[in-house]
Every structure is written in C-alpha cells, then in structure tokens.
Design a protein around this motif. Structure first.
Motif, PDB file in Angstrom:
ATOM      1  N   UNK A 176       5.457  21.691   8.316  1.00  0.00           N
ATOM      2  CA  UNK A 176       4.845  21.006   7.188  1.00  0.00           C
ATOM      3  C   UNK A 176       4.025  19.822   7.686  1.00  0.00           C
ATOM      4  N   UNK A 177       2.934  19.542   6.983  1.00  0.00           N
ATOM      5  CA  UNK A 177       2.052  18.443   7.364  1.00  0.00           C
ATOM      6  C   UNK A 177       2.760  17.106   7.175  1.00  0.00           C
ATOM      7  N   UNK A 178       2.549  16.201   8.127  1.00  0.00           N
ATOM      8  CA  UNK A 178       3.113  14.846   8.023  1.00  0.00           C
ATOM      9  C   UNK A 178       2.255  13.984   7.091  1.00  0.00           C
ATOM     10  N   UNK A 179       0.982  14.339   6.948  1.00  0.00           N
ATOM     11  CA  UNK A 179       0.084  13.621   6.048  1.00  0.00           C
ATOM     12  C   UNK A 179      -1.012  14.592   5.638  1.00  0.00           C
ATOM     13  N   UNK A 180      -1.721  14.271   4.561  1.00  0.00           N
ATOM     14  CA  UNK A 180      -2.631  15.245   3.964  1.00  0.00           C
ATOM     15  C   UNK A 180      -4.070  15.116   4.412  1.00  0.00           C
ATOM     16  N   UNK A 181      -4.329  15.259   5.707  1.00  0.00           N
ATOM     17  CA  UNK A 181      -5.694  15.210   6.231  1.00  0.00           C
ATOM     18  C   UNK A 181      -5.925  16.339   7.219  1.00  0.00           C
ATOM     19  N   UNK A 182      -7.213  16.693   7.388  1.00  0.00           N
ATOM     20  CA  UNK A 182      -7.575  17.799   8.282  1.00  0.00           C
ATOM     21  C   UNK A 182      -7.113  17.547   9.712  1.00  0.00           C
ATOM     22  N   UNK A 183      -7.104  16.282  10.128  1.00  0.00           N
ATOM     23  CA  UNK A 183      -6.751  15.970  11.510  1.00  0.00           C
ATOM     24  C   UNK A 183      -5.339  16.422  11.858  1.00  0.00           C
ATOM     25  N   UNK A 184      -4.398  16.367  10.893  1.00  0.00           N
ATOM     26  CA  UNK A 184      -3.036  16.799  11.223  1.00  0.00           C
ATOM     27  C   UNK A 184      -3.027  18.249  11.681  1.00  0.00           C
ATOM     28  N   UNK A 185      -3.699  19.117  10.959  1.00  0.00           N
ATOM     29  CA  UNK A 185      -3.689  20.551  11.269  1.00  0.00           C
ATOM     30  C   UNK A 185      -4.266  20.803  12.664  1.00  0.00           C
ATOM     31  N   UNK A 186      -5.388  20.177  12.949  1.00  0.00           N
ATOM     32  CA  UNK A 186      -6.073  20.436  14.211  1.00  0.00           C
ATOM     33  C   UNK A 186      -5.335  19.826  15.396  1.00  0.00           C
ATOM     34  N   UNK A 193       0.839  -1.183   0.000  1.00  0.00           N
ATOM     35  CA  UNK A 193       0.000   0.000   0.000  1.00  0.00           C
ATOM     36  C   UNK A 193       0.875   1.234   0.000  1.00  0.00           C
ATOM     37  N   UNK A 194       0.565   2.188  -0.857  1.00  0.00           N
ATOM     38  CA  UNK A 194       1.357   3.419  -0.912  1.00  0.00           C
ATOM     39  C   UNK A 194       0.820   4.456   0.062  1.00  0.00           C
ATOM     40  N   UNK A 195       1.669   5.475   0.340  1.00  0.00           N
ATOM     41  CA  UNK A 195       1.265   6.538   1.251  1.00  0.00           C
ATOM     42  C   UNK A 195       0.092   7.303   0.687  1.00  0.00           C
ATOM     43  N   UNK A 196      -0.744   7.801   1.588  1.00  0.00           N
ATOM     44  CA  UNK A 196      -1.847   8.653   1.163  1.00  0.00           C
ATOM     45  C   UNK A 196      -1.293   9.920   0.537  1.00  0.00           C
ATOM     46  N   UNK A 197      -1.855  10.309  -0.619  1.00  0.00           N
ATOM     47  CA  UNK A 197      -1.394  11.520  -1.292  1.00  0.00           C
ATOM     48  C   UNK A 197      -2.414  12.624  -1.131  1.00  0.00           C
ATOM     49  N   UNK A 198      -2.036  13.849  -1.465  1.00  0.00           N
ATOM     50  CA  UNK A 198      -2.967  14.960  -1.433  1.00  0.00           C
ATOM     51  C   UNK A 198      -4.054  14.754  -2.464  1.00  0.00           C
ATOM     52  N   UNK A 199      -5.213  15.334  -2.242  1.00  0.00           N
ATOM     53  CA  UNK A 199      -6.280  15.257  -3.228  1.00  0.00           C
ATOM     54  C   UNK A 199      -5.855  15.970  -4.504  1.00  0.00           C
ATOM     55  N   UNK A 200      -6.551  15.647  -5.612  1.00  0.00           N
ATOM     56  CA  UNK A 200      -6.216  16.278  -6.897  1.00  0.00           C
ATOM     57  C   UNK A 200      -6.332  17.788  -6.797  1.00  0.00           C
ATOM     58  N   UNK A 252     -10.291   3.807  12.456  1.00  0.00           N
ATOM     59  CA  UNK A 252      -9.459   3.843  11.248  1.00  0.00           C
ATOM     60  C   UNK A 252      -8.422   4.967  11.280  1.00  0.00           C
ATOM     61  N   UNK A 253      -7.224   4.657  10.844  1.00  0.00           N
ATOM     62  CA  UNK A 253      -6.151   5.649  10.652  1.00  0.00           C
ATOM     63  C   UNK A 253      -5.654   5.457   9.225  1.00  0.00           C
ATOM     64  N   UNK A 254      -6.315   6.088   8.246  1.00  0.00           N
ATOM     65  CA  UNK A 254      -5.973   5.836   6.843  1.00  0.00           C
ATOM     66  C   UNK A 254      -4.512   6.123   6.499  1.00  0.00           C
ATOM     67  N   UNK A 255      -3.872   6.973   7.285  1.00  0.00           N
ATOM     68  CA  UNK A 255      -2.494   7.361   6.989  1.00  0.00           C
ATOM     69  C   UNK A 255      -1.493   6.692   7.922  1.00  0.00           C
TER      70      UNK A 255
END
Length: 497
Positions: A401-411, A2-9, A156-159
């Motif tokens: 910088x964000x460690x992964x591309x989800x809203x939860x990282x920022x908050x 499985x590859x790392x989660x990427x940013x949305x398009x 779930x922790x998708x990242x």
C-alpha cells in the motif's frame, strides 16, 4: 497544524466502492472499559520492533510503542507526537518542529540535540529502501534551540509529515520507545497499555486511568485470527490482505463486519530475474498482455475493486495524466495472440517452454490469483508454479500500500537502487531529476516521463490496486477505514468520554 496529504477527489471517489463495502451482521461489542481483544495477522517476529525493515504487523506494534515527531490518528490525519507543534516555511523547504516537554524512557529530558541525533540515525538506516528514497530530499537536520529542530530540504517534499509519521521514523532513545503505549505480557498474549502522562514527563491528567483501556493482542495466522473473531474471543482482526480475504468473506456470513480500506498501491508481479524468457522487455510485456485482470477481480466478488495496467494509480498528486491504461481498445484475444507469438518466437531456437516460479504468500486468496494467472499463462505456452515467499523465484507477487498519495511513491518502489532486476536506467535518471526539482509542474512532467520509461521496461506487471480488510465488531471505538490501510492502536485504547 498541518494535516497529512490526502488523495485527490477523483482518486477518493474512484475508491468509494471499496470503503463503503459492509458485509455480514453486527454483534454486541465488549463491555466498556474492559480490555479490547485484537487478533493481529502476523507472527511472533513482529514483536521485534527495533529494526527498520518491518513487517506489517511489526509496523503496527512499533507505531504504538515508538513515537516519532508526528503520528497518525484513526482516520489517517497527522497529529502531534514528540513534536507538539510545527511550521512550514513558505517555500516548503524547511519544517521547524517544537518538541513537547517530557522525558525519554529512563528519565532524560527530550531535547533538540537528542531528537535530532536519533532522527539522523533512523534516516541513515533507511538508505537503500523505497522509504529512504522518499526522504532523500532531506539535506540537513539542525538544532535551533533546546526543544526546536529544523529539517531543511533540497527540494519540496509536500508529504514530509506523512513520511515522518511512518513507524520506521519512530525515534527510540537508548533502544527504547517513548510510547505512547507500553508493551507487556498477559499470559500467552501481548498487552499494550497507555503510559500515564506523568511517566512520560508530562503533566498528570486527572482520571487518566478511567479514560483508557488495555489492548490484548494476539499475533496469529489469518485463519486463526478469523476463528477468534467467529468465536467471540476477538473484537477486531487487523492486517487482512488479498491472500486471506476469502476467510473474511466466510466470517462475515456468521457474525461481524468486514471493513475495507480505500487504499492505493501496487498489487502485481515483480520481476525477480533477467534470465531466460524474462531477459527481454517484450517477453516481460507478454505476461502483462496475457493476464485477464477482470477475471481475477471477479474471482473475489468485491464491488469497487478495479483492475489496472498502470504502475501509478490514476488521479494521485503528481500524475501528469500523460500515461494511461495500456492496450485500451485492444480485445483480450488480440492481446493474448500477441503474447503467444512472443513465446513461440522465444522457443523457435530450440529453447524449452518457459517455466516461471512465482513467490507468493500462502492462503486461499493467493490461490485464486495464482490459479487465474496459471490459466492465462498456459494459454500462451508458459507454465507457472507457486513457491514460498522467501524462496528464490522468477516473479514475486507484490502487495504494497502507498505510504502517501503521490506518483513518486509508486516509482520509487521500482528505482534501480531499490530493485535491480529489469530496472530502467533512463526512467531512474528522470526519477532522480524529479526529486531535485522544486517546480511541482515540472516535477509532474518528469515523473510522467519516468513512468513511461519504466512501464516500457516491464519490471513490474500491474494487476489491481491492493486490498486491505479488517473485521470490526459493533461497538469497537478508535477504528476507521482510511486511505493508507493503517490502523494505529493508541486511538483504540481511548474510551469515549
């Protein structure tokens, strides 16, 4: 695999201008097979890679010398490390890793028992950090077989794979990392070399020494790192940020290329105290109202670098779209008038004009930002002074910088357990609920509500997305701009076959 989660398009397209920026002219690369000289922006403390609260430079070195279950390649994708394969259950709440054959430093076999024990220790050390919150859903680490471990999640922790690839989740055994690189000395420099497979308990690889090269790394202040590149004694400069970007612009005019990473994250002012003017949320909001973000961006002349008034970058996974940019349609002069009114109200009871200390790194880029902020805040009756990064202050220039591309990282960066001043309890409770929610749509709704609550409290005043740059000479291999601004060293040591 499985590859790392990427940013949305949408997020990737929004950042395309940054990733595509190329300044200057090319120069000849170093001869094939010779050591690759790298100037890493940082200081000698980065050589202490044994702790888990790491500087950016220390993260780079630890990532090369202390393997975790998985790792990043040059483009930010997940690749095997101590685990050579893994599966994820259909509900996303269990990750099963098969560890590679091999040995820890010292010769002990890598087993499920030893790997699980080291991973539990690493997780315990991260408690109280934003990364610890990102991993809070890990409920249990179980040994399933001699070389198989399972990570069970409460939700779930998708990242999770992206998180496990972070250098802080590298797994040292008996305080020593399992590679893939060894750290040594070459004169006054640090040398990193690929460890031969047979010394890691792996099958010998024919011609291994002819397919790798050593990396000679010097930890330097930004100005000296750029000078090394200009002098031709470094082929790569890593670790560039906003504070030093003007130096990169000057270097590009001489020789070399500036590469910008299409990163997301937080770049703005973090409230460090709730005393005086900053005690009330409307006053903290006055600072956010007063900032001319477009003028700050214009001071750097970088195409594609966008200002923002949001905590969460738009378009990331988990962004419900319920929170948008603030004060859309309100003219800058109106915003500034409202901010000035709040300062006047604060001083009406005889209090002196606010004087705010901003802790920030040195450097010409920081000076540009602080000068613009000083102009904006002076217009509403507030004086600011810059103090050192480690000095007590009222505000801190946050650049992460964000460690992964989800809203939860920022908050998670603004959770009460991580940062107390001006934290919002209601938002924190919503954030905690979101972590325990399995339904991703419901989780996005809770995260949107948490962002709204935290935004209203103004513990953090956004300015823009972060900026990450490198200087890369033509012919250097193993480097690629990526969404995390993370440039692992092992790919740079591999020679094209």
């Amino acid at each position: 695999m499985v590859r790392a989660s990427r940013l949305s398009v949408a997020a990737t397209l929004a950042l395309a201008g940054l990733g595509a920026l190329l300044l200057g002219v090319s120069a000849c690369g170093r001869r094939s097979g010779g050591p690759l000289p790298i100037a890493l922006i940082g200081d000698r403390t980065a050589l202490d890679v044994g702790c888990v609260r790491l500087s950016p430079a220390a993260r780079t070195l630890r990532g090369a010398t202390v393997e975790g279950l998985v790792a990043f390649d040059a483009e930010g994708h997940i690749v095997p490390a101590l685990a050579d394969r893994w599966i994820i259950t259909d509900d996303g709440q269990s990750y099963i890793f098969r560890l590679r054959e091999g040995t820890w430093p010292g010769g002990s076999r890598i087993t499920g028992e030893t790997a699980a024990a080291v991973l539990r220790t690493a997780l315990a050390q991260l408690k109280g950090t934003p990364l610890g919150l990102d991993l809070a859903a890990i409920a249990q680490i179980r040994v399933m077989a001699d070389r198989v471990i399972e990570i069970d999640l409460a939700g779930p922790v998708p990242d999770l794979l992206t998180l496990l690839a972070q250098p802080e989740l590298g797994l040292p055994y008996a305080r020593r990392g399992a590679g893939p690189m060894a750290l040594g000395r070459r004169g006054a420099s640090t040398e990193l070399t690929m460890i031969p497979p047979e010394k890691r308990g792996l099958v010998p690889e024919e011609g291994f020494s002819g397919h790798v090269r050593p990396l000679v790394v010097d930890l330097l202040p930004a100005a000296k790192a750029v000078q090394r590149f200009n002098d031709g004694t470094a082929d790569l400069v890593l670790g560039g940020r906003v504070d030093s970007f003007p130096l990169a612009q000057e270097a590009a005019l001489a020789r070399g290329n500036v590469q910008l990473d299409p990163v997301i994250g937080l770049f703005g002012l973090l409230v460090e105290t709730e005393n005086g003017f900053l005690a009330e949320a409307p006053n903290r909001e006055a600072l956010a109202l007063a900032i001319d973000r477009d003028a700050i961006i214009a001071a750097f002349n970088i195409g594609g670098w966008q200002p923002t008034t949001r905590i969460v970058s738009a378009g990331v996974e988990g962004d419900a779209g319920t929170v948008g940019e603030r004060w859309v349609g309100v003219a800058p002069e109106q915003r500034r008038a409202l901010a000035a009114e709040r300062v006047t109200r604060y001083m009406a009871s005889g209090k002196p004009a606010p004087l705010l200390r901003i802790a920030a790194p040195g450097g010409p880029g920081t000076r540009r930002v602080i000068d613009r902020l000083a102009t904006d805040f002076k217009a509403i009756g507030i004086v600011v002074v810059q103090v050192g990064e480690d000095t007590p202050a009222d505000l801190r220039l946050l650049d992460a910088t964000a460690r992964y591309g989800r809203a939860s990282w920022f908050l998670n960066q603004l959770a009460c357990s991580v940062h107390k001043p001006a934290c919002n309890i209601a938002g924190d409770q919503l954030l905690a609920q979101a972590r325990q929610t399995a339904d991703l749509r419901e989780r996005a709704r809770l995260l949107g509500e948490a962002e709204a609550e935290i935004t209203a409290a103004n513990p953090y005043i956004p300015i823009a997305r972060p900026l990450r740059w490198s200087l890369v000479r033509a012919g250097v291999t193993g480097f690629a701009p990526n969404p995390w601004g993370w440039h692992p060293l092992p790919p740079m040591a591999l020679l094209p076959k």
